[in-house]
Design a protein around this motif. Structure first.
Motif, mmCIF file in Angstrom:
data_model
loop_
_atom_site.group_PDB
_atom_site.id
_atom_site.type_symbol
_atom_site.label_atom_id
_atom_site.label_comp_id
_atom_site.label_asym_id
_atom_site.label_seq_id
_atom_site.Cartn_x
_atom_site.Cartn_y
_atom_site.Cartn_z
ATOM 1 N N HIS A 1 -20.341 -18.400 -3.754
ATOM 2 C CA HIS A 1 -21.018 -17.148 -3.434
ATOM 3 C C HIS A 1 -20.841 -16.070 -4.502
ATOM 4 N N ASP A 2 -20.231 -16.430 -5.631
ATOM 5 C CA ASP A 2 -20.025 -15.481 -6.727
ATOM 6 C C ASP A 2 -19.406 -14.188 -6.206
ATOM 7 N N THR A 3 -18.265 -14.326 -5.542
ATOM 8 C CA THR A 3 -17.635 -13.183 -4.886
ATOM 9 C C THR A 3 -16.121 -13.267 -4.976
ATOM 10 N N VAL A 4 -15.482 -12.095 -4.916
ATOM 11 C CA VAL A 4 -14.023 -12.046 -4.816
ATOM 12 C C VAL A 4 -13.581 -11.678 -3.402
ATOM 13 N N ASP A 5 -14.529 -11.664 -2.477
ATOM 14 C CA ASP A 5 -14.202 -11.285 -1.094
ATOM 15 C C ASP A 5 -13.046 -12.087 -0.494
ATOM 16 N N PRO A 6 -12.922 -13.392 -0.782
ATOM 17 C CA PRO A 6 -11.824 -14.153 -0.166
ATOM 18 C C PRO A 6 -10.420 -13.683 -0.553
ATOM 19 N N VAL A 7 -10.295 -12.883 -1.605
ATOM 20 C CA VAL A 7 -8.964 -12.388 -2.002
ATOM 21 C C VAL A 7 -8.838 -10.873 -1.849
ATOM 22 N N MET A 8 -9.813 -10.239 -1.218
ATOM 23 C CA MET A 8 -9.744 -8.792 -1.047
ATOM 24 C C MET A 8 -8.647 -8.371 -0.073
ATOM 25 N N HIS A 9 -8.109 -9.321 0.689
ATOM 26 C CA HIS A 9 -7.023 -8.960 1.615
ATOM 27 C C HIS A 9 -5.786 -8.457 0.865
ATOM 28 N N PHE A 10 -5.677 -8.792 -0.413
ATOM 29 C CA PHE A 10 -4.552 -8.272 -1.199
ATOM 30 C C PHE A 10 -4.625 -6.752 -1.341
ATOM 31 N N ALA A 11 -5.805 -6.187 -1.196
ATOM 32 C CA ALA A 11 -5.978 -4.741 -1.329
ATOM 33 C C ALA A 11 -5.925 -4.019 0.013
ATOM 34 N N GLU A 12 -5.968 -4.763 1.101
ATOM 35 C CA GLU A 12 -6.025 -4.140 2.421
ATOM 36 C C GLU A 12 -4.629 -3.799 2.925
ATOM 37 N N PRO A 13 -4.490 -2.674 3.622
ATOM 38 C CA PRO A 13 -3.179 -2.339 4.203
ATOM 39 C C PRO A 13 -2.893 -3.202 5.419
ATOM 40 N N HIS A 14 -1.635 -3.615 5.561
ATOM 41 C CA HIS A 14 -1.221 -4.442 6.694
ATOM 42 C C HIS A 14 0.030 -3.847 7.339
ATOM 43 N N ASP A 15 0.213 -4.139 8.613
ATOM 44 C CA ASP A 15 1.453 -3.738 9.279
ATOM 45 C C ASP A 15 2.624 -4.345 8.527
ATOM 46 N N GLY A 16 3.645 -3.546 8.284
ATOM 47 C CA GLY A 16 4.803 -4.039 7.560
ATOM 48 C C GLY A 16 4.742 -3.792 6.071
ATOM 49 N N ASP A 17 3.604 -3.321 5.554
ATOM 50 C CA ASP A 17 3.515 -2.977 4.138
ATOM 51 C C ASP A 17 4.335 -1.727 3.847
ATOM 52 N N SER A 18 4.618 -1.520 2.578
ATOM 53 C CA SER A 18 5.334 -0.320 2.164
ATOM 54 C C SER A 18 4.493 0.927 2.421
ATOM 55 N N VAL A 19 5.153 2.060 2.429
ATOM 56 C CA VAL A 19 4.435 3.324 2.623
ATOM 57 C C VAL A 19 3.348 3.470 1.571
ATOM 58 N N TRP A 20 3.692 3.189 0.301
ATOM 59 C CA TRP A 20 2.697 3.342 -0.757
ATOM 60 C C TRP A 20 1.558 2.346 -0.607
ATOM 61 N N LYS A 21 1.853 1.091 -0.277
ATOM 62 C CA LYS A 21 0.811 0.060 -0.193
ATOM 63 C C LYS A 21 -0.188 0.366 0.923
ATOM 64 N N ARG A 22 0.221 1.149 1.907
ATOM 65 C CA ARG A 22 -0.685 1.523 3.003
ATOM 66 C C ARG A 22 -1.445 2.808 2.715
ATOM 67 N N SER A 23 -1.215 3.397 1.563
ATOM 68 C CA SER A 23 -1.859 4.664 1.235
ATOM 69 C C SER A 23 -3.289 4.455 0.747
ATOM 70 N N ASP A 24 -4.099 5.510 0.839
ATOM 71 C CA ASP A 24 -5.468 5.444 0.327
ATOM 72 C C ASP A 24 -5.467 5.178 -1.178
ATOM 73 N N GLU A 25 -4.490 5.739 -1.877
ATOM 74 C CA GLU A 25 -4.380 5.527 -3.323
ATOM 75 C C GLU A 25 -4.208 4.049 -3.645
ATOM 76 N N ALA A 26 -3.324 3.376 -2.910
ATOM 77 C CA ALA A 26 -3.065 1.963 -3.162
ATOM 78 C C ALA A 26 -4.289 1.110 -2.860
ATOM 79 N N VAL A 27 -4.937 1.379 -1.741
ATOM 80 C CA VAL A 27 -6.124 0.610 -1.363
ATOM 81 C C VAL A 27 -7.211 0.755 -2.423
#
Length: 285
Positions: free
Chosen positions: A157-183
């Motif tokens: 599908h010529d897409t990187v969608d299957p790995v976009m979860h690396f950019a999404e905030p998750h429960d248990g992530d660090s404070v910074w990783k859950r920030s709008d800046e990090a996303v």
């Protein structure tokens, strides 16, 4: 294979350099801030101006995706059984081209896989080694199959969608990783990747060799960095790696409130750990 080099500091050619190797599914930019902090800390402390470089994996950032000839054989499931070894040899050639015969190698996540394979092939090219948020073993069958499935989806599908979860905030992530800046930051990095390059790295990593036997063969100064919130490489999973490094003294750095990308989430602390390793390596060289 083409290995792009980013020079953060050219450095004194008579001193051993630091070479930074990035994680999946991003590129060398995850080291930008940490490299700047490393340079600032070393300059402020009066250390010699050692070189600081990052080497880009094939298919990441601006690096072209390897050809079929460069990649080598393809396994029945679509994984690339020789690609990791071929990439490591290309890294060795890149270091020599830069004018060095050894370095302090620092790899995070997939970058850790790469430098362990490089150590298997060329232990003489190591003045020191640091493994961040990574593992030494190969993939379990289910993990390997998932990597190949992601690669197929990216290509189809010529897409990187299957790995976009690396950019999404998750429960248990660090404070910074859950920030709008990090996303926003990680989303931009991942969206800029070539889907074919993402797929190549997944197929390469799926068939990489188990490097556990390399741990006891490491005799140069070593370090491990682990974020307490890392879902795959937390301290309890990385301590056994340190314990298997029986041929060296391994400094173990635990980073609080950090997940899988410690060099981005806590660049100051990771920079200090790298600087400590460089000093030990320079003293031993």
């Amino acid at each position: 294979m083409t290995i792009a080099q980013t020079t953060y500091r050219q450095g004194d050619p008579s001193t051993v350099p630091v070479v930074l190797v990035h994680a999946f599914p991003v590129d060398h930019r995850i080291w930008d801030e940490c490299a700047d902090r490393l340079i600032d800390c070393s300059a402020g402390d009066g250390d010699p101006a050692f070189g600081v470089y990052a080497l880009e994996m094939p298919g990441a950032g601006e690096c072209p995706v390897p050809t079929a000839e460069q990649t080598g054989p393809v396994a029945e499931d679509g994984a690339y059984p020789e690609a990791m070894t071929r990439m490591a040899e290309s890294y060795a050639a890149a270091l020599r081209k830069a004018g060095f015969d050894k370095a302090v190698w620092v790899g995070i996540s997939m970058g850790g896989y790469l430098i362990l394979e490089l150590h298997r092939l060329h232990p003489e090219m190591f003045a020191g080694i640091m493994l961040c948020d990574t593992k030494a073993g190969g993939d379990a069958p289910a993990t390997r199959a998932n990597r190949v499935a992601i690669a197929e989806e990216c290509e189809r599908h010529d897409t990187v969608d299957p790995v976009m979860h690396f950019a999404e905030p998750h429960d248990g992530d660090s404070v910074w990783k859950r920030s709008d800046e990090a996303v926003a930051l990680f989303s931009g990095w991942i969206r800029s990747q070539d889907p074919r390059g993402v797929a190549w790295r997944e197929r390469m990593a799926a068939a990489r060799p188990d490097e556990t036997d390399q741990l006891a063969k490491i005799t140069v100064p070593a370090g491990i960095v682990s974020g307490t919130l890392d879902p795959s490489s937390a301290p309890d999973r990385m301590r056994p790696i340190a314990e298997q490094m029986t041929g060296t003294d391994c400094a173990f750095t635990v980073i609080e409130d950090a997940g899988h990308f410690t060099c981005v989430e806590k660049p100051d602390e990771v920079a200090r750990a790298i600087l400590d390793l460089w000093r030990r390596a320079a003293a031993a060289d």
